[in-house]
Scaffold this active site. Structure first.
Site, PDB file in Angstrom:
ATOM      1  N   TRP A  21       0.847  -1.203   0.000  1.00  0.00           N
ATOM      2  CA  TRP A  21       0.000   0.000   0.000  1.00  0.00           C
ATOM      3  C   TRP A  21       0.880   1.250   0.000  1.00  0.00           C
ATOM      4  O   TRP A  21       1.833   1.325   0.781  1.00  0.00           O
ATOM      5  CB  TRP A  21      -0.886  -0.017   1.255  1.00  0.00           C
ATOM      6  CG  TRP A  21      -1.766   1.171   1.415  1.00  0.00           C
ATOM      7  CD1 TRP A  21      -2.609   1.687   0.475  1.00  0.00           C
ATOM      8  CD2 TRP A  21      -1.900   1.985   2.581  1.00  0.00           C
ATOM      9  NE1 TRP A  21      -3.275   2.770   1.003  1.00  0.00           N
ATOM     10  CE2 TRP A  21      -2.857   2.963   2.285  1.00  0.00           C
ATOM     11  CE3 TRP A  21      -1.310   1.971   3.852  1.00  0.00           C
ATOM     12  CZ2 TRP A  21      -3.241   3.943   3.213  1.00  0.00           C
ATOM     13  CZ3 TRP A  21      -1.694   2.926   4.772  1.00  0.00           C
ATOM     14  CH2 TRP A  21      -2.642   3.899   4.459  1.00  0.00           C
ATOM     15  N   TYR A  54      -4.249  -0.334  -4.720  1.00  0.00           N
ATOM     16  CA  TYR A  54      -3.007   0.262  -4.224  1.00  0.00           C
ATOM     17  C   TYR A  54      -2.267   0.935  -5.374  1.00  0.00           C
ATOM     18  O   TYR A  54      -1.961   0.302  -6.392  1.00  0.00           O
ATOM     19  CB  TYR A  54      -2.098  -0.795  -3.573  1.00  0.00           C
ATOM     20  CG  TYR A  54      -2.613  -1.328  -2.244  1.00  0.00           C
ATOM     21  CD1 TYR A  54      -3.705  -0.750  -1.598  1.00  0.00           C
ATOM     22  CD2 TYR A  54      -2.009  -2.411  -1.626  1.00  0.00           C
ATOM     23  CE1 TYR A  54      -4.180  -1.241  -0.393  1.00  0.00           C
ATOM     24  CE2 TYR A  54      -2.477  -2.911  -0.411  1.00  0.00           C
ATOM     25  CZ  TYR A  54      -3.571  -2.319   0.191  1.00  0.00           C
ATOM     26  OH  TYR A  54      -4.037  -2.813   1.390  1.00  0.00           O
ATOM     27  N   LEU A 217       3.119  -0.506  12.498  1.00  0.00           N
ATOM     28  CA  LEU A 217       3.873   0.648  13.047  1.00  0.00           C
ATOM     29  C   LEU A 217       3.017   1.905  13.030  1.00  0.00           C
ATOM     30  O   LEU A 217       3.535   3.010  13.132  1.00  0.00           O
ATOM     31  CB  LEU A 217       5.158   0.856  12.231  1.00  0.00           C
ATOM     32  CG  LEU A 217       6.131  -0.328  12.271  1.00  0.00           C
ATOM     33  CD1 LEU A 217       7.300  -0.108  11.317  1.00  0.00           C
ATOM     34  CD2 LEU A 217       6.658  -0.544  13.689  1.00  0.00           C
ATOM     35  N   LYS A 225      10.152   8.077  14.552  1.00  0.00           N
ATOM     36  CA  LYS A 225      10.851   9.018  13.663  1.00  0.00           C
ATOM     37  C   LYS A 225      10.124  10.346  13.475  1.00  0.00           C
ATOM     38  O   LYS A 225      10.697  11.288  12.959  1.00  0.00           O
ATOM     39  CB  LYS A 225      11.150   8.368  12.312  1.00  0.00           C
ATOM     40  CG  LYS A 225       9.953   8.088  11.433  1.00  0.00           C
ATOM     41  CD  LYS A 225      10.456   7.439  10.150  1.00  0.00           C
ATOM     42  CE  LYS A 225       9.317   7.072   9.232  1.00  0.00           C
ATOM     43  NZ  LYS A 225       9.805   6.361   8.055  1.00  0.00           N
ATOM     44  N   GLN A 305      14.999  -1.092   6.019  1.00  0.00           N
ATOM     45  CA  GLN A 305      13.815  -1.243   6.890  1.00  0.00           C
ATOM     46  C   GLN A 305      13.386  -2.715   6.960  1.00  0.00           C
ATOM     47  O   GLN A 305      12.962  -3.185   8.005  1.00  0.00           O
ATOM     48  CB  GLN A 305      12.659  -0.377   6.384  1.00  0.00           C
ATOM     49  CG  GLN A 305      12.861   1.119   6.634  1.00  0.00           C
ATOM     50  CD  GLN A 305      11.677   1.962   6.164  1.00  0.00           C
ATOM     51  OE1 GLN A 305      10.700   1.455   5.616  1.00  0.00           O
ATOM     52  NE2 GLN A 305      11.772   3.260   6.364  1.00  0.00           N
ATOM     53  N   GLU A 308      15.752  -4.401   9.417  1.00  0.00           N
ATOM     54  CA  GLU A 308      15.461  -3.995  10.795  1.00  0.00           C
ATOM     55  C   GLU A 308      14.167  -4.649  11.287  1.00  0.00           C
ATOM     56  O   GLU A 308      14.103  -5.139  12.422  1.00  0.00           O
ATOM     57  CB  GLU A 308      15.332  -2.462  10.857  1.00  0.00           C
ATOM     58  CG  GLU A 308      15.081  -1.954  12.265  1.00  0.00           C
ATOM     59  CD  GLU A 308      14.989  -0.423  12.342  1.00  0.00           C
ATOM     60  OE1 GLU A 308      15.473   0.263  11.426  1.00  0.00           O
ATOM     61  OE2 GLU A 308      14.420   0.054  13.347  1.00  0.00           O
ATOM     62  N   ASN A 309      13.190  -4.705  10.402  1.00  0.00           N
ATOM     63  CA  ASN A 309      11.881  -5.212  10.826  1.00  0.00           C
ATOM     64  C   ASN A 309      11.865  -6.735  10.987  1.00  0.00           C
ATOM     65  O   ASN A 309      11.237  -7.260  11.903  1.00  0.00           O
ATOM     66  CB  ASN A 309      10.799  -4.748   9.841  1.00  0.00           C
ATOM     67  CG  ASN A 309      10.643  -3.228   9.842  1.00  0.00           C
ATOM     68  OD1 ASN A 309      11.271  -2.543  10.659  1.00  0.00           O
ATOM     69  ND2 ASN A 309       9.850  -2.696   8.947  1.00  0.00           N
TER      70      ASN A 309
HETATM   71  P1  NDP Z   1       3.366   0.234   8.813  1.00  0.00           P
HETATM   72  O1  NDP Z   1       2.536   0.709   9.932  1.00  0.00           O
HETATM   73  O2  NDP Z   1       4.432  -0.756   9.125  1.00  0.00           O
HETATM   74  O3  NDP Z   1       3.990   1.508   8.108  1.00  0.00           O
HETATM   75  C1  NDP Z   1       4.936   1.376   7.094  1.00  0.00           C
HETATM   76  C2  NDP Z   1       5.763   2.629   6.987  1.00  0.00           C
HETATM   77  O4  NDP Z   1       6.495   2.806   8.188  1.00  0.00           O
HETATM   78  C3  NDP Z   1       6.798   2.530   5.880  1.00  0.00           C
HETATM   79  O5  NDP Z   1       6.304   2.951   4.647  1.00  0.00           O
HETATM   80  C4  NDP Z   1       7.895   3.404   6.400  1.00  0.00           C
HETATM   81  O6  NDP Z   1       7.586   4.766   6.172  1.00  0.00           O
HETATM   82  C5  NDP Z   1       7.802   3.220   7.897  1.00  0.00           C
HETATM   83  N1  NDP Z   1       8.739   2.195   8.349  1.00  0.00           N
HETATM   84  C6  NDP Z   1       8.652   0.849   8.227  1.00  0.00           C
HETATM   85  N2  NDP Z   1       9.694   0.247   8.826  1.00  0.00           N
HETATM   86  C7  NDP Z   1      10.465   1.241   9.331  1.00  0.00           C
HETATM   87  C8  NDP Z   1      11.671   1.257  10.060  1.00  0.00           C
HETATM   88  N3  NDP Z   1      12.283   0.143  10.410  1.00  0.00           N
HETATM   89  N4  NDP Z   1      12.201   2.478  10.401  1.00  0.00           N
HETATM   90  C9  NDP Z   1      11.583   3.619  10.062  1.00  0.00           C
HETATM   91  N5  NDP Z   1      10.437   3.672   9.366  1.00  0.00           N
HETATM   92  C10 NDP Z   1       9.867   2.481   9.011  1.00  0.00           C
HETATM   93  O7  NDP Z   1       2.485  -0.481   7.708  1.00  0.00           O
HETATM   94  P2  NDP Z   1       1.498   0.087   6.542  1.00  0.00           P
HETATM   95  O8  NDP Z   1       0.582   1.115   7.059  1.00  0.00           O
HETATM   96  O9  NDP Z   1       2.311   0.391   5.345  1.00  0.00           O
HETATM   97  O10 NDP Z   1       0.682  -1.224   6.266  1.00  0.00           O
HETATM   98  C11 NDP Z   1       1.378  -2.415   5.866  1.00  0.00           C
HETATM   99  C12 NDP Z   1       0.604  -3.123   4.798  1.00  0.00           C
HETATM  100  O11 NDP Z   1      -0.661  -3.506   5.298  1.00  0.00           O
HETATM  101  C13 NDP Z   1       0.274  -2.311   3.543  1.00  0.00           C
HETATM  102  O12 NDP Z   1       1.349  -2.231   2.642  1.00  0.00           O
HETATM  103  C14 NDP Z   1      -0.875  -3.091   2.977  1.00  0.00           C
HETATM  104  O13 NDP Z   1      -0.407  -4.242   2.297  1.00  0.00           O
HETATM  105  C15 NDP Z   1      -1.626  -3.497   4.249  1.00  0.00           C
HETATM  106  N6  NDP Z   1      -2.715  -2.544   4.566  1.00  0.00           N
HETATM  107  C16 NDP Z   1      -4.001  -3.002   4.462  1.00  0.00           C
HETATM  108  C17 NDP Z   1      -5.067  -2.176   4.723  1.00  0.00           C
HETATM  109  C18 NDP Z   1      -6.447  -2.714   4.584  1.00  0.00           C
HETATM  110  O14 NDP Z   1      -7.405  -1.941   4.573  1.00  0.00           O
HETATM  111  N7  NDP Z   1      -6.607  -4.002   4.464  1.00  0.00           N
HETATM  112  C19 NDP Z   1      -4.887  -0.760   5.124  1.00  0.00           C
HETATM  113  C20 NDP Z   1      -3.490  -0.384   5.274  1.00  0.00           C
HETATM  114  C21 NDP Z   1      -2.463  -1.252   4.994  1.00  0.00           C
HETATM  115  P3  NDP Z   1       8.405   5.635   5.093  1.00  0.00           P
HETATM  116  O15 NDP Z   1       7.980   5.056   3.794  1.00  0.00           O
HETATM  117  O16 NDP Z   1       7.936   6.996   5.348  1.00  0.00           O
HETATM  118  O17 NDP Z   1       9.858   5.395   5.392  1.00  0.00           O
END
Ligand code: NDP
Length: 333
Positions: A21, A54, A217, A225, A305, A308-309
């Site tokens: 996403w 997406y 997260l 951050k 990332q 780390e994750n």
């Molecule tokens: P997170 O809460 O894990 O957020 C991800 C973001 O956090 C990344 O884009 C990045 O931001 C930041 N991040 C991740 N790891 C790190 C790290 N180690 N250090 C610093 N920043 C980090 O998850 P999402 O909100 O992206 O959701 C994950 C997945 O869940 C989506 O891709 C999708 O597949 C699914 N989803 C499903 C939904 C639904 O309605 N079913 C709704 C939302 C998500 P940055 O890019 O700014 O660095």
């Protein structure tokens, strides 16, 4: 990597999966996205989550290209996508009529379009991305069962459905001798717990419901951050994404809720420091500790990332009952 059953099914999914996403086809360019997919696969992630909407379909296209580029075999992967929101495919995009929702017509046409973008013959899981209260539940259950019977998906699930709606789908499936939803995809993280820990509680035992949880997260807030920042960092998805959802989310930056959450994150820092891990790892490890969670979907936007994750799996093994209690005390929940 650790592999868990998807609920009560025989399917094994990596405990950490990679979502797409906003990122792929969105704020991360394709070459960079390929590096992230490769890093994830090499770390043992076999489960990749996407959805028709997406980055307006581009996320599915990039995932499909990565699979071809690296020569991955579909029998080694678990691919999930979602239908419901549609993609403005109708002749008049302002009036999508049958190009959204969960009618039998759209469930089948929507997944066919996703398979075309993914360039794959089938997916492993297809989700109803949201409930459709205008379509009879029997039609929805039959529609997803048709996809399973025609080999286009092996399992079906729900996302952001209520416990009552999921149970209703199971009631109808049982009555018709059909397959009910194997998995629900809700938000679950240190700051959003109610559905997973309370509302859904009885579904795990009764229906063997699995969970693939999103935003572990809280879209980056739980990494710490954003603490002390007056603007989203310039390379973050909040600063760079053009996707309508992230633009809307970026507007909440600094509002009252945001500030309250940052204050809670600040309080978690000593717990992470005591364990010698990053806040992101603490937050992910905490989600991994929940045995009802089949997979935690991360949204990494760089290979670093991912590294780390994924290391949060080791942190989860170290997280003690005392530390979990301390986290509850700190968060007041
Ligand atoms: P997170 O809460 O894990 O957020 C991800 C973001 O956090 C990344 O884009 C990045 O931001 C930041 N991040 C991740 N790891 C790190 C790290 N180690 N250090 C610093 N920043 C980090 O998850 P999402 O909100 O992206 O959701 C994950 C997945 O869940 C989506 O891709 C999708 O597949 C699914 N989803 C499903 C939904 C639904 O309605 N079913 C709704 C939302 C998500 P940055 O890019 O700014 O660095």
């Amino acid at each position: 990597m650790e592999y868990r059953h998807l609920g009560r099914t025989g399917l094994k999914v990596s405990a950490i999966s990679l979502g797409s996403w906003i990122t792929y086809g969105g704020h991360v360019d394709n070459e960079h996205a390929f590096d992230i997919f490769k890093k994830a696969y090499d770390a043992g992630i076999n489960f990749f989550d996407t959805a028709e909407n997406y980055s307006a379909g581009k996320a599915e296209i990039v995932l499909g290209k990565a699979i071809k580029k690296f020569g991955w075999k579909q029998n080694d992967l678990v691919i999930s996508t979602k239908v419901y929101f549609g993609l403005n495919n109708s002749a008049d995009p302002s009036n999508p009529i049958n190009n959204v929702g969960l009618s039998r017509k759209y469930i089948i046409e929507g997944l066919n379009l996703s398979l075309k973008r993914l360039d794959l013959p089938y997916v492993d899981i297809v989700y109803a991305h949201r409930p459709d209260r205008d379509t009879p539940i029997e039609e929805i259950v039959r529609g997803f069962n048709y996809l399973i019977n025609s080999g286009k998906s092996f399992y079906w699930g729900t996302s952001e459905w209520s416990a009552v709606e999921i149970a209703d789908a199971w009631r109808v499936a049982d009555k018709l001798n059909l397959i009910g939803p194997a998995v629900e995809q809700p938000q679950y993280n240190l700051l959003v717990r109610e559905k997973v820990e309370n509302e859904f509680r009885w579904l795990y035992e009764k229906y063997g419901l699995g969970l693939t949880v999103f935003s572990p997260l809280k879209q980056g807030i739980l990494t710490g951050k954003y603490n002390g920042q007056s603007q989203p960092p310039p390379d973050s998805r909040l600063a760079t994404a053009k996707d309508k959802y992230s633009v809307a989310y970026s507007k909440t930056f600094g509002n009252e809720t945001w500030q309250r959450e940052l204050d809670l994150v600040e309080k978690l820092k000593p717990v992470a420091e005591e364990l010698g891990v990053s806040l992101a790892q603490l937050a992910l490890a905490w989600v991994l500790k929940n045995e009802n969670v089949s997979s935690v979907i991360i949204g990494a936007s760089s290979p670093a990332q991912v590294d780390e994750n994924v290391a949060a799996l080791e942190v989860a093994k170290k997280l003690s009952g005392d530390q979990l209690q301390k986290i509850d005390e700190v968060l007041g929940n």
